[in-house]
Scaffold this active site. Structure first.
Site, PDB file in Angstrom:
ATOM      1  N   LEU A 229      -6.917  -7.726   0.829  1.00  0.00           N
ATOM      2  CA  LEU A 229      -7.032  -8.943   1.629  1.00  0.00           C
ATOM      3  C   LEU A 229      -7.487  -8.622   3.046  1.00  0.00           C
ATOM      4  CD1 LEU A 229      -3.692 -10.697   0.590  1.00  0.00           C
ATOM      5  CD2 LEU A 229      -5.936 -10.866  -0.515  1.00  0.00           C
TER       6      LEU A 229
ATOM      7  N   CYS B  14      -3.607  -2.260   8.772  1.00  0.00           N
ATOM      8  CA  CYS B  14      -3.963  -1.462   7.597  1.00  0.00           C
ATOM      9  C   CYS B  14      -4.766  -0.205   7.922  1.00  0.00           C
ATOM     10  CB  CYS B  14      -4.752  -2.323   6.601  1.00  0.00           C
ATOM     11  SG  CYS B  14      -3.769  -3.653   5.873  1.00  0.00           S
TER      12      CYS B  14
ATOM     13  N   THR C 235       0.860  -1.178   0.000  1.00  0.00           N
ATOM     14  CA  THR C 235       0.000   0.000   0.000  1.00  0.00           C
ATOM     15  C   THR C 235       0.899   1.232   0.000  1.00  0.00           C
ATOM     16  OG1 THR C 235      -1.676  -1.210   1.245  1.00  0.00           O
ATOM     17  CG2 THR C 235      -1.855   1.193   1.206  1.00  0.00           C
TER      18      THR C 235
ATOM     19  N   GLY D 264     -17.947  -1.906  18.409  1.00  0.00           N
ATOM     20  CA  GLY D 264     -16.858  -2.612  19.066  1.00  0.00           C
ATOM     21  C   GLY D 264     -15.920  -1.627  19.729  1.00  0.00           C
TER      22      GLY D 264
ATOM     23  N   VAL E  39     -21.520  -3.346  13.174  1.00  0.00           N
ATOM     24  CA  VAL E  39     -21.553  -3.869  14.546  1.00  0.00           C
ATOM     25  C   VAL E  39     -20.560  -3.062  15.377  1.00  0.00           C
ATOM     26  CG1 VAL E  39     -21.186  -5.871  16.025  1.00  0.00           C
ATOM     27  CG2 VAL E  39     -22.167  -6.174  13.734  1.00  0.00           C
TER      28      VAL E  39
END
Length: 436
Positions: free
Chosen positions: A149, A258, A122, A251, A249
Site C-alpha cells: 500500500l 516503510c 512487514t 527531492g 523525480v
C-alpha cells in the site's frame, strides 16, 4: 454475508485492511489495545489522513459489518486473523518483531480450529516459520500476505491491487487459497509462493524504490554540475519501458514508515546471510546526504554561498509530511531539513494540508499557506502537494522579503512562478535554461 475476518492492530495497515475487507462484503472485527483510538473509531472518527478511508470506516460501521474493540476474545469465532502490528527498526537495523510475537503467543487459546493466521505486517524472512512454532497448533495455518500500500493511495491500492502475494508451506496451500478468495472481488492477479519468498518480496520492492530515488537524487547533482536538466533526463529515462517514469523525480530524500526501516532490515538480513549488499548501503548513505544537499541549496539561495549563515533568517516551508496525500511525519525528509535549518538558527513557518503541529521549537505550523511567506527570505517546497501549484504566487511574492523559492520537489512550473516575481531554484536544473 462474506467471511468472518479479525484484524489485530488499527494502525495504518490494519485500519485500511479492516475498512476495505468490509467494503468487499466481509464481516470484520478490528482489535487494538489503545482504548482511546478504539473509542474514536467506534464514533467513526479517523485520525489517519488517507483519501477515502474515513468514508469506508463509517460505511462499515453503518452497515454493521465493521466493529472495533479492545477485547481479544472477540476473535474467537473468526475464520481469518490478520496480523497488522508494528515491526519497527531495532537498534541493530533489523526489524523488531517482539510485539508481533507477544500477540501471536496469546492466540492459541483464542482461535477456533482452522482459523488462518495471516501476516500482513512487514516481517523478516523466516517469520512465518517462527510464528507457526509459537502457535504450536497445526490446525492454525500461517499464511504470509504482505501489503503493498502506498500512503495517500492505500484504499485505491487495496481495492485495485496490481498483485496479491500469498506465501505458505505446501500443507497450508488450501488456507492460502481461502485468503486469496477474500480478495475475489478485486479481480487482481494472485501469486502463490513459499513464505520466505513472500516475506522477502516486500523488502525487495521497497528497497528497490529507495534505490531508484537515491539514484535520481545523485543524478540531479550531476546534472547541476554539467548544466543538464534532471527533468528532461528523467523523462527520457522513463520512456524506456524497462525503467518506467515512477520515482524519477528528485527531492529531499525518501522517508516514511516503510522505506527507511525496510531498507535497513533488508541490509541486516543480507549481512546475517554473509551477502554483501553494498549497493543498498550506498543508497542509504546517499539518502542521508540528500537532506544536507537541500539545506546547502537553501543557504545558496538566501546568502549566495552554500555555507552562508541562516541565523535569524525567516524561511517559509511548504510541506512537512514525507509525501503528499498523508500527514505522516515518520522519517520525513522534509522534517529532517526543517530540523537542520532550525539548528542553523533559521526562524521557520510551515504549512502542510495534512499536518497540524510538530515540535514548536523547530517550526511554527500555520493553517494558511500565505502566512508562510510573511517577511520570508525564501520559500521552500518540501512536500509535493499538488495544491501548491495552484497558490497565488503573486500574492506570495508580495508578502516575502525576497521572492525566492527553492523547489526541492521540482513541483512548480518555473515559468509561472517566475512571471509571479519569484526566482525559482529546483534540484538538478539550470534556472537559466528553458525546456520544451
Amino acid at each position: 454475508m462474506g467471511e468472518r475476518v479479525g484484524v489485530i492492530g488499527a494502525g495504518y495497515v490494519g485500519l485500511t485492511s479492516a475498512a476495505c475487507f468490509t467494503q468487499l462484503g466481509h464481516q470484520v472485527v478490528c482489535v487494538d489495545n489503545d482504548q482511546s483510538k478504539v473509542d474514536d473509531l467506534v464514533r467513526g472518527e479517523v485520525t489517519i489522513v488517507e483519501p477515502g478511508l474515513t468514508e469506508l470506516v463509517r460505511d462499515g460501521l453503518g452497515s454493521g459489518r465493521l466493529r472495533f474493540t479492545t477485547e481479544p476474545p472477540e476473535l474467537s469465532d473468526v475464520d481469518f486473523v490478520l496480523l497488522c502490528l508494528p515491526t519497527p527498526e531495532g537498534k541493530d537495523g533489523a526489524a523488531d518483531v517482539r510485539v508481533l510475537e507477544e500477540v501471536v503467543a496469546t492466540l492459541p487459546g483464542l482461535l477456533r480450529p482452522g482459523c488462518a493466521v495471516v501476516t500482513k505486517s512487514t516481517v523478516p524472512v523466516g517469520t512465518g516459520t517462527r510464528l507457526a512454532e509459537l502457535l504450536g497448533r497445526p490446525d492454525l495455518p500461517v499464511v504470509s500476505n504482505p501489503e503493498f500500500l502506498r500512503e495517500g493511495h492505500a484504499v485505491e491500492d487495496f481495492l485495485r491491487p496490481d498483485r496479491i502475494v500469498l506465501g505458505s508451506v505446501p500443507e497450508n496451500r488450501a488456507a492460502a487459497e481461502r485468503v486469496a478468495a477474500l480478495y475475489g472481488e478485486t479481480n487482481a492477479p494472485v501469486w502463490f509462493t513459499d513464505p520466505a519468498s513472500a516475506e522477502l518480496a516486500k523488502y525487495a520492492s521497497n528497497a528497490f524504490l529507495a534505490l531508484k530515488v537515491s539514484y535520481v537524487n545523485v543524478l540531479a547533482e550531476l546534472c547541476e554540475h554539467y548544466g543538464a536538466d534532471i527533468r528532461d533526463v528523467g523523462r527520457l529515462m522513463g520512456l524506456d519501458s524497462r525503467i518506467g517514469p515512477a520515482f524519477l523525480v528528485p527531492g529531499p530524500g525518501w522517508g516514511g514508515s516503510c522505506l527507511p526501516k525496510d531498507t535497513a532490515a533488508l541490509l541486516r538480513t543480507a549481512e546475517n546471510a554473509g551477502v554483501d549488499f553494498g549497493i543498498l548501503r550506498d543508497a542509504m548513505k546517499a539518502n542521508a546526504r540528500q537532506r544536507a544537499a537541500v539545506v546547502r541549496k537553501i543557504r545558496l539561495a538566501i546568502t549566495g554561498v552554500s555555507d552562508g549563515s541562516l541565523s535569524g533568517t525567516r524561511i517559509g516551508l511548504l510541506g512537512l509530511a514525507f509525501k503528499a496525500g498523508t500527514g505522516d511525519l515518520r522519517e520525513s525528509p522534509a522534517l529532517a531539513v526543517a530540523r537542520e535549518l532550525a539548528r542553523s538558527g533559521a526562524v521557520l513557518t510551515a504549512y502542510d494540508p495534512g499536518v497540524e503541529a510538530v515540535e514548536p521549537d523547530i517550526v511554527q505550523v500555520v493553517d494558511d499557506p500565505y502566512l508562510v511567506a510573511k517577511d520570508a527570505a525564501a520559500l521552500v517546497v518540501l512536500t509535493e502537494w499538488p495544491e501548491f501549484r495552484e497558490l497565488d504566487w503573486e500574492r506570495l511574492a508580495a508578502a516575502t522579503e525576497r521572492a525566492v523559492v527553492v523547489d526541492a520537489r521540482n513541483l512548480l512550473d518555473p515559468a509561472a512562478v517566475g512571471e509571479a516575481g519569484f526566482t525559482h531554484m529546483g534540484l538538478g536544473t539550470d534556472p537559466n535554461r528553458r525546456t520544451g
